[in-house]
Design an enzyme around this catalytic site. Structure first.
Site, mmCIF file in Angstrom:
data_model
loop_
_atom_site.group_PDB
_atom_site.id
_atom_site.type_symbol
_atom_site.label_atom_id
_atom_site.label_comp_id
_atom_site.label_asym_id
_atom_site.label_seq_id
_atom_site.Cartn_x
_atom_site.Cartn_y
_atom_site.Cartn_z
ATOM 1 C CE1 TYR A 1 13.736 -2.136 8.876
ATOM 2 C CE2 TYR A 1 16.075 -1.749 8.425
ATOM 3 C CZ TYR A 1 14.754 -1.843 7.992
ATOM 4 O OH TYR A 1 14.477 -1.653 6.665
ATOM 5 C CB SER B 1 -0.938 0.004 1.216
ATOM 6 O OG SER B 1 -0.185 -0.085 2.406
ATOM 7 C CB ALA C 1 14.089 -7.998 11.901
ATOM 8 C CB SER D 1 17.561 -3.400 5.410
ATOM 9 O OG SER D 1 18.239 -2.191 5.663
HETATM 10 P P1 NAP Z 1 6.834 2.150 4.020
HETATM 11 O O1 NAP Z 1 6.734 3.224 3.004
HETATM 12 O O2 NAP Z 1 6.750 2.520 5.470
HETATM 13 O O3 NAP Z 1 5.720 1.039 3.687
HETATM 14 C C1 NAP Z 1 5.599 -0.093 4.506
HETATM 15 C C2 NAP Z 1 4.542 -1.013 3.959
HETATM 16 O O4 NAP Z 1 4.463 -2.157 4.820
HETATM 17 C C3 NAP Z 1 3.146 -0.392 3.943
HETATM 18 O O5 NAP Z 1 2.450 -0.876 2.818
HETATM 19 C C4 NAP Z 1 2.500 -0.938 5.219
HETATM 20 O O6 NAP Z 1 1.086 -1.058 5.116
HETATM 21 C C5 NAP Z 1 3.121 -2.318 5.252
HETATM 22 N N1 NAP Z 1 3.108 -2.918 6.585
HETATM 23 C C6 NAP Z 1 3.704 -2.476 7.713
HETATM 24 N N2 NAP Z 1 3.475 -3.341 8.718
HETATM 25 C C7 NAP Z 1 2.703 -4.325 8.228
HETATM 26 C C8 NAP Z 1 2.128 -5.509 8.769
HETATM 27 N N3 NAP Z 1 2.309 -5.832 10.059
HETATM 28 N N4 NAP Z 1 1.409 -6.296 7.965
HETATM 29 C C9 NAP Z 1 1.207 -5.993 6.660
HETATM 30 N N5 NAP Z 1 1.724 -4.894 6.082
HETATM 31 C C10 NAP Z 1 2.447 -4.064 6.869
HETATM 32 O O7 NAP Z 1 8.186 1.322 3.895
HETATM 33 P P2 NAP Z 1 9.221 1.187 2.660
HETATM 34 O O8 NAP Z 1 10.274 2.178 2.855
HETATM 35 O O9 NAP Z 1 8.486 1.103 1.394
HETATM 36 O O10 NAP Z 1 9.860 -0.244 3.014
HETATM 37 C C11 NAP Z 1 9.449 -1.446 2.372
HETATM 38 C C12 NAP Z 1 10.418 -2.551 2.765
HETATM 39 O O11 NAP Z 1 11.743 -2.189 2.356
HETATM 40 C C13 NAP Z 1 10.480 -2.815 4.269
HETATM 41 O O12 NAP Z 1 10.662 -4.191 4.506
HETATM 42 C C14 NAP Z 1 11.717 -2.050 4.681
HETATM 43 O O13 NAP Z 1 12.281 -2.564 5.860
HETATM 44 C C15 NAP Z 1 12.604 -2.267 3.475
HETATM 45 N N6 NAP Z 1 13.666 -1.267 3.330
HETATM 46 C C16 NAP Z 1 13.371 0.051 3.123
HETATM 47 C C17 NAP Z 1 14.418 0.941 2.984
HETATM 48 C C18 NAP Z 1 14.197 2.407 2.744
HETATM 49 O O14 NAP Z 1 15.174 3.142 2.705
HETATM 50 N N7 NAP Z 1 12.997 2.869 2.528
HETATM 51 C C19 NAP Z 1 15.741 0.512 3.083
HETATM 52 C C20 NAP Z 1 15.985 -0.842 3.304
HETATM 53 C C21 NAP Z 1 14.934 -1.724 3.411
HETATM 54 P P3 NAP Z 1 0.068 -0.009 5.819
HETATM 55 O O15 NAP Z 1 0.705 1.327 5.760
HETATM 56 O O16 NAP Z 1 -1.181 -0.146 5.012
HETATM 57 O O17 NAP Z 1 -0.105 -0.483 7.216
#
Ligand code: NAP
Length: 247
Positions: free
Chosen positions: A155, A14, A158, A142
């Site tokens: 984090y 989402s 995990a 990550s």
């Molecule tokens: P984000 O914008 O905060 O989006 C997180 C997504 O995960 C949202 O769709 C949220 O849904 C969903 N979510 C959270 N908790 C959940 C749960 N318990 N069950 C089901 N859905 C859940 O995060 P992002 O930056 O896109 O990150 C996506 C992935 O990439 C994550 O695993 C993050 O750790 C990893 N990552 C991100 C970065 C970065 O720099 N952004 C770097 C390394 C790794 P709702 O909002 O609808 O609850």
């Protein structure tokens, strides 16, 4: 297999990286179920956008940290899609603090969503994926799971766990022609990184050889490759999408 016969589940679809992964798969003709926890309205809009690309799309609410909710999630996907070929475990949260200030609940909640959530979905989805001739799992880790990061003992633990889990699962499922790979993003411009101060981002960029933070499509395109037929001999690997940060 033609892409329009492929069916994918993207958790946390989402927002941010998951949203772009879902759209990127849909653009290549793959039918996509997105999962979300809270943002129903946003998820519905993404479903409409994917449908306008000519694929089947659905959104299903579930908290991936809850095993029973994951069972229901896969049941609902299975009711609508005839098969499941691809699972992208993307849902994730942060709850940063230095260890002396980190509360036990902060550790537990991040492990529950980011590690147990991946295990829950892999475990429940496997029985559906095994019915597909060459299924794919991509788990989002990550750079923090590779190098560690101040304020992220929860984090990083995990995300390192996701790497170990994925390597074990790659070995377990290889005989059934299922590949399991990991994508490890560095700093990517999403709501998750919007929480960080400009000073932290500026400091991070100094250590990124490509001198910029990433965009969601940098990650989504790597995921699209890993689920494509071109990646059929790649399994158990960790691909860092971090501008060279982890070198
Ligand atoms: P984000 O914008 O905060 O989006 C997180 C997504 O995960 C949202 O769709 C949220 O849904 C969903 N979510 C959270 N908790 C959940 C749960 N318990 N069950 C089901 N859905 C859940 O995060 P992002 O930056 O896109 O990150 C996506 C992935 O990439 C994550 O695993 C993050 O750790 C990893 N990552 C991100 C970065 C970065 O720099 N952004 C770097 C390394 C790794 P709702 O909002 O609808 O609850």
């Amino acid at each position: 297999m033609e892409n329009n016969k492929k069916y994918a589940l993207v958790t946390g679809g989402s927002a941010g990286i998951g949203k772009e992964i879902a759209l990127e798969l849909a653009r290549s003709g793959i039918n996509v179920a997105i999962n979300y926890r809270k943002r129903q309205e946003e998820a519905s809009k993404i479903v409409e956008e994917m449908k306008s690309l000519g694929v089947e799309a659905i959104a299903i609410q579930a908290d991936v940290s809850k095993y029973e909710e994951v069972e229901n999630l896969l049941k609902k996907v299975n009711e609508v899609f005839p098969v499941l070929n691809i699972v992208i475990n993307n849902a994730g949260i942060t709850s940063d603090a230095l260890i002396l200030r980190m509360k036990e609940e902060q550790f537990d909640s991040v492990i529950d969503v980011n590690l147990k959530g991946v295990w829950n979905v892999c475990k429940v989805a496997s029985k559906y994926l095994l019915k597909s001739p060459n299924a794919r799992i991509v788990n989002i880790s990550s750079v923090a799971g590779i190098r560690g990061n101040i304020g992220q003992t929860n984090y990083s633990a995990a995300k390192a766990g996701v790497i170990g889990l994925s390597k074990s699962l790659a070995k377990e499922l290889a005989s059934r022609n299922v590949t399991v790979n990991v994508v490890a993003p560095g700093f990517i411009d999403t709501e998750m990184t919007e929480k960080l101060s400009d000073a932290i981002i500026d400091e991070a960029v100094k250590h990124i050889p490509l001198s910029r933070i990433g965009v969601v499509s940098d990650v989504a395109k790597a995921v699209k490759f890993l689920v494509s037929d071109d990646a059929s001999y790649i399994t158990g690997q960790v691909i860092a999408i971090d501008g060279g940060l982890s070198i």
